[in-house]
Each structure stands twice: as C-alpha cells, then as structure tokens.
Design an enzyme around this catalytic site. Structure first.
Site, PDB file in Angstrom:
ATOM      1  N   HIS A  51       0.852  -1.190   0.000  1.00  0.00           N
ATOM      2  CA  HIS A  51       0.000   0.000   0.000  1.00  0.00           C
ATOM      3  C   HIS A  51       0.888   1.241   0.000  1.00  0.00           C
ATOM      4  CE1 HIS A  51       1.214  -0.354   4.186  1.00  0.00           C
ATOM      5  NE2 HIS A  51       1.008   0.959   4.249  1.00  0.00           N
ATOM      6  N   HIS A  68       5.598   6.311  -1.041  1.00  0.00           N
ATOM      7  CA  HIS A  68       6.308   5.087  -1.401  1.00  0.00           C
ATOM      8  C   HIS A  68       5.514   3.858  -0.978  1.00  0.00           C
ATOM      9  CE1 HIS A  68       7.345   5.529   2.820  1.00  0.00           C
ATOM     10  NE2 HIS A  68       7.572   4.228   2.818  1.00  0.00           N
TER      11      HIS A  68
END
Length: 179
Positions: A42, A124
C-alpha cells in the site's frame, strides 16, 4: 476504551500487487530483506498510530468530507533507506492530487492528536523490510501506472509473527475531467 493502530493509505489493485511481487522476486536477491506480503502492499498517506474509537470516528467523518478528484500514479522510482532497512517503490514526480490528499489527511490527524512525522511526505510502497545491507537496485526503466479512485483507512495488527492490515473504510475520489 478500544484502541487501534490506524493509517490512511492508497490500496493497490490486486493485479498490481501481484505484478509488484513478481517484479520484486525477479530483481532482488532472496536475502536482500523480508518481503512485504502482497496483500500488505500500500501507499501510506497518513500514519495515525494508536487511536481511540472516538478519534477514529471523528477522522472518518472528516475523511468522508474530502472532495478531491482522483489522479494517476506512476510508479517509476525505487530506493533503499538503510537506516530503517526499507526498500521502496515510488514515483519520481508525485502528482499534485496525491500530495494534496496526504497533506489534508496529515493535517486532520495532527489536529486530532495523531502526531505526524516531521519528515517531508515521501510517497512510497514498502517492498522489503530489514534490508540493512547494501541492496542493488534494478536499473531504471520500470514503470507501473494506475488511476487512483479512492483512499482508505486501515488497521494494523501484529499476531503470530505476522502483520496484517484490514481495511475499515474507503472513500471515493471523483474522476478528474481530462486527467
């Protein structure tokens, strides 16, 4: 009082999760670090930490009021942060919609007592943890693009040696015209 460890994040579509897992297996040595499970891949927007049920409810109400168009995310960058031992996948140029959404959620979280990192937001996806040795990164040229049409609130639990993320709520981001 019920306390949960929570975070707002972008959930990756299952096909993309599988593509990233395969790419990771093809490009990183087996001992490079501990791979993050496909279902746990995620992009965190705002980490909330340990939150009471009342604060969680307030933050969910605020999240439901966010009106922002969706955006396209281009995953075309990778890196290694040796100190926390993280190998990550991200974007060379974060879209404005992503930065705005994260900023809104982080500001709301801070106003409700959820301490936010002083570090600038660096979007990220964590691919490997415990990667403390020098990690050889793949050559540039990789690229995944997907349209982000929602964001979610997740709980994080650790049991039996595994971290599990569970989506608690999801909010749509309307389609952007012409994007």
């Amino acid at each position: 009082m019920s306390i949960q460890r929570l975070f707002f994040a972008l959930e990756l579509p299952a096909p993309l999760q599988q593509q990233l897992v395969q790419w990771r297996a093809d490009h990183f040595a087996e001992g490079a670090g501990k791979p993050v499970a496909a279902a746990n891949l995620h992009l965190t927007l705002a980490f909330l930490g340990d939150v009471s049920a009342e604060t969680s409810q307030q933050l969910q109400q605020l999240a439901s009021r966010i009106i922002q168009p969706g955006f396209s995310l281009d995953l075309d960058d990778a890196g290694h942060w040796p100190r926390p031992g993280v190998v990550w996948l991200g974007c060379q140029r974060a879209p404005r919609g992503l930065l705005q959404l994260a900023s809104l959620l982080r500001a709301q979280a801070a106003r409700h007592g959820c301490a936010q990192s002083a570090q600038p937001f660096h979007p990220h996806i964590t691919l490997l943890r415990h990667a403390t040795q020098k990690v050889a990164l793949p050559p540039r040229g990789f690229h995944w693009q997907y349209d982000v049409s929602d964001f979610a609130l997740f709980s994080s639990t650790f049991s039996q040696g595994r971290t599990r993320y569970r989506r608690l709520a999801r909010w749509p981001l309307p389609s952007s015209s012409g994007a």
